[in-house]
Design a protein around this motif. Structure first.
Motif, mmCIF file in Angstrom:
data_model
loop_
_atom_site.group_PDB
_atom_site.id
_atom_site.type_symbol
_atom_site.label_atom_id
_atom_site.label_comp_id
_atom_site.label_asym_id
_atom_site.label_seq_id
_atom_site.Cartn_x
_atom_site.Cartn_y
_atom_site.Cartn_z
ATOM 1 N N ALA A 7 39.310 -24.774 -29.235
ATOM 2 C CA ALA A 7 38.786 -25.570 -28.125
ATOM 3 C C ALA A 7 39.145 -24.967 -26.776
ATOM 4 O O ALA A 7 38.379 -25.068 -25.802
ATOM 5 C CB ALA A 7 39.313 -27.001 -28.219
ATOM 6 N N LYS A 12 29.167 -27.177 -27.582
ATOM 7 C CA LYS A 12 30.213 -26.813 -26.637
ATOM 8 C C LYS A 12 30.524 -27.935 -25.654
ATOM 9 O O LYS A 12 31.678 -28.118 -25.244
ATOM 10 C CB LYS A 12 29.805 -25.550 -25.882
ATOM 11 N N GLN A 46 33.936 -36.007 -28.296
ATOM 12 C CA GLN A 46 34.914 -35.002 -27.853
ATOM 13 C C GLN A 46 36.169 -35.006 -28.716
ATOM 14 O O GLN A 46 36.935 -34.043 -28.709
ATOM 15 C CB GLN A 46 35.327 -35.270 -26.405
ATOM 16 N N GLY A 71 36.458 -22.909 -25.945
ATOM 17 C CA GLY A 71 35.154 -23.551 -26.044
ATOM 18 C C GLY A 71 34.488 -23.362 -27.388
ATOM 19 O O GLY A 71 33.253 -23.371 -27.478
ATOM 20 N N LYS A 72 35.275 -23.208 -28.457
ATOM 21 C CA LYS A 72 34.733 -22.947 -29.782
ATOM 22 C C LYS A 72 35.218 -23.981 -30.801
ATOM 23 O O LYS A 72 36.352 -24.445 -30.738
ATOM 24 C CB LYS A 72 35.151 -21.552 -30.270
ATOM 25 N N ASP A 73 34.321 -24.305 -31.728
ATOM 26 C CA ASP A 73 34.685 -25.097 -32.897
ATOM 27 C C ASP A 73 34.367 -24.203 -34.092
ATOM 28 O O ASP A 73 33.241 -24.172 -34.588
ATOM 29 C CB ASP A 73 33.875 -26.395 -32.956
ATOM 30 N N TYR A 77 42.458 -26.883 -34.150
ATOM 31 C CA TYR A 77 41.301 -27.255 -33.329
ATOM 32 C C TYR A 77 41.525 -26.872 -31.872
ATOM 33 O O TYR A 77 40.628 -26.336 -31.215
ATOM 34 C CB TYR A 77 41.052 -28.765 -33.441
ATOM 35 N N ASN A 78 42.697 -27.128 -31.357
ATOM 36 C CA ASN A 78 42.978 -26.874 -29.946
ATOM 37 C C ASN A 78 42.943 -25.393 -29.595
ATOM 38 O O ASN A 78 42.574 -25.028 -28.476
ATOM 39 C CB ASN A 78 44.334 -27.477 -29.556
ATOM 40 N N ILE A 138 33.398 -30.051 -26.771
ATOM 41 C CA ILE A 138 34.645 -29.391 -27.184
ATOM 42 C C ILE A 138 35.633 -29.374 -26.020
ATOM 43 O O ILE A 138 35.357 -28.814 -24.956
ATOM 44 C CB ILE A 138 34.374 -27.951 -27.659
ATOM 45 N N THR A 139 36.767 -30.007 -26.231
ATOM 46 C CA THR A 139 37.827 -30.010 -25.227
ATOM 47 C C THR A 139 39.169 -30.106 -25.944
ATOM 48 O O THR A 139 39.294 -30.827 -26.943
ATOM 49 C CB THR A 139 37.669 -31.196 -24.243
ATOM 50 N N PRO A 140 40.186 -29.367 -25.519
ATOM 51 C CA PRO A 140 41.497 -29.484 -26.165
ATOM 52 C C PRO A 140 42.025 -30.919 -26.069
ATOM 53 O O PRO A 140 41.852 -31.593 -25.045
ATOM 54 C CB PRO A 140 42.373 -28.515 -25.362
#
Length: 540
Positions: free
Chosen positions: A437, A449, A344, A440-442, A433-434, A452-454
């Motif tokens: 995130a 998914k 994550q 829910g996207k990278d 990134y955030n 993926i978390t901020p």
């Protein structure tokens, strides 16, 4: 070496400089010519057989079983006091796919074609597609052979990926990159790793109760039950005997303690002596990206089998390729399953920038770090996490995990300062990134998914990540799909010479593909070598 040893003159063997490897001398081919070779009839043989196998690990045992079952007389030479090599002490994982009963019982429908497409991409640059095709087509048969003929037991059930609970009793897991989005364009994700219970915990075992003795010891018992197979323990293969008139390998020179013996191979010699991770000189020469990382294996992984082949003109492939893992691998994964809580986070170099999707198989990542031209900036790298992610680390391993934390700070800016990354780099990496995130996207590396978390909740942590203290080599002698060793000069098979396991380069290229691929290739290509060697016409 004396002028006369056990009735055999120096002229009976290939000339060349002796190469010391773990106390074993291997002769080179340099300077050898047809004119300097003695007639075959002048050689005094101590023993003779149809097939001589050098090394009785997974590949050697598979070759011995197959050749003995086919009716050939076999003498297997094993350096150690007991058989098994790296296969016996590994983590009990073997890559098996194509739609076997274990997969079907767990509710997964695989196919040979789906397996093939994944492996071609997952094994990376330098992978041999013809050998991959043979490997995947033989995989369902290998599973049946192991379970119904050899007696290996894979318990039913599936060990799922994080965050589902670990199922340690399961016989099926997923250790590779099958579920990575990087492979979604070529294959449907299917778990393909069999996982066995060990028969106790062998000395030197890499893991606990689940270990390679569960699929090696049944094979060794099957080998021992074949009267045509003779095993010589504490016997080190040293040189191949090559007949220049016939242009073929005709035997092996070996050592039992201080006693030199020569064994005539009426049909063929099969080299299955392991890789070269424990040979520092070979690692430095062939595999410099991994040089200095302690070797993973047994003392037989000293490169002797490869040197034996090279001495009679054998070609090699992918000698720069190897396997290693991460110092924090158990947190990027779930027990013997790819993907874990640390996936994550974001993995950054010493520049403070991301370079890979964090949910990759934990051998893929160190390969990138080690083979990058800016190694000093990638080793160590840092996994950046926040307090939410830290809470997902299992309580039982929290203390061990915190020892890996390099820095802690109340803001990303302070964390960057503690790490010494370029001004603004780490902050920009996390800001970018955030943003993705939160949706829910990278958008850069396309991480799954579920990972993926901020990364927003202070305090923030930097976890040191570097290649671990274990490496084994995946390059070796070049073989064809019949496991015949190929001549560097002619590009044709060297008559009477086969190889398999880590002694040879088979399906693997720049990447490893998943835990258990090595063991699987030992069994598939070991059996092919044994069968093809048994089918040879005796030269005498």
């Amino acid at each position: 070496m004396t002028e006369k040893m056990n009735g055999i003159s120096r002229k009976d063997f290939l000339k060349g400089a002796a190469v010391g490897i773990a106390g074993i001398a291997t002769m080179g081919l340099v300077g050898c010519s047809k004119e300097t070779a003695a007639p075959t009839e002048s050689i005094s043989w101590d023993q003779e057989t149809d097939i001589v196998i050098v090394g009785l690990g997974g590949a050697g045992a598979a070759a011995a079983w197959q050749a003995g079952t086919a009716g050939a007389d076999v003498i297997a030479l094993e350096l150690a006091k007991q058989a098994g090599g790296s296969t016996n002490i590994c983590g009990g994982l073997i890559n098996i796919g194509g739609g076997n009963a274990l997969q079907k019982a767990a509710g997964f429908e695989d196919s040979v074609d789906n397996y093939y497409k994944y492996m071609v991409k997952a094994l990376g640059l330098g992978a041999d597609e013809e050998q991959i095709r043979v490997f995947v087509e033989k995989s369902p048969e290998m599973y049946t052979w192991l379970t119904e003929t050899i007696g290996v037991e894979f318990k039913p059930g599936y060990n799922p990926r994080w965050p589902e609970p670990v199922n340690i009793d399961a016989g099926l897991t997923c250790t590779g990159d099958e579920f990575s989005n990087d492979y979604a364009d070529v294959s449907i994700p299917i778990p393909r790793t069999g996982w066995v219970e060990g028969e106790g915990i062998p000395e030197g075992a890499l893991t606990g109760r689940k270990n390679g003795s569960g699929f090696f010891q049944p094979l060794l018992r099957a080998v021992n039950a074949i009267p045509k197979i003779k095993i010589l323990y504490e016997t080190a293969g040293e040189e191949l005997v090559f007949d220049h008139d016939a242009q073929r390998v005709i035997g092996v020179k070996a050592k039992q303690g201080e006693k030199a013996i020569t064994i005539k191979a009426r049909k063929a010699v099969i080299l299955t002596a392991g890789g070269f991770a424990l040979n520092k000189d070979m690692m430095k020469n062939y595999c410099p990206a991994y040089y200095g990382i302690p070797g993973l294996g047994t003392r037989g992984d000293n490169g002797v089998g490869i040197k034996m082949g090279q001495a009679v003109g054998a070609d090699t492939r992918n000698m720069h390729c190897a396997y290693t893992t991460l110092s924090a691998a158990s947190y990027f994964s779930q027990t013997s399953g790819a993907g874990g809580p640390l996936s994550q986070g974001v993995l950054v170099s010493q520049f403070g920038t991301r370079f890979i999707a964090e949910d990759h198989y934990y051998s893929y990542t160190p390969d990138y770090m080690l083979q990058n031209h800016y190694r000093a900036k990638y080793s160590p790298s840092y996994a950046i996490i926040d307090s939410k992610i830290l809470a997902d680390i299992p309580e039982a391993s929290r203390e061990k995990f915190t020892a890996l934390i390099k820095a802690e700070a109340s803001s990303i800016k302070e964390l960057a300062k503690a790490l010494g990354t370029p001004e603004g780099a780490l902050e920009n990496t996390l800001d970018f990134y955030n943003v993705g995130a939160a949706e829910g996207k990278d958008v850069v590396f396309n991480k799954q998914k579920k990972y993926i978390t901020p990364i927003t909740k202070a305090p923030f942590y930097a976890v040191e990540v570097k290649p671990s203290a274990a490496v084994f080599t995946t390059g070796g002698l070049r073989i064809n799909t019949d496991a015949q060793v190929i001549s560097a000069k002619s590009g044709n098979p060297i008559a009477g010479l086969y190889s398999a396991g880590r002694n040879a380069s088979n399906v693997m290229g720049q990447q490893y593909g998943g835990s258990g691929v090595s063991v699987a290739t030992c069994y598939v290509f070991g059996r092919i070598a044994g069968q093809k060697a048994a089918e040879e016409t005796a030269w005498s």
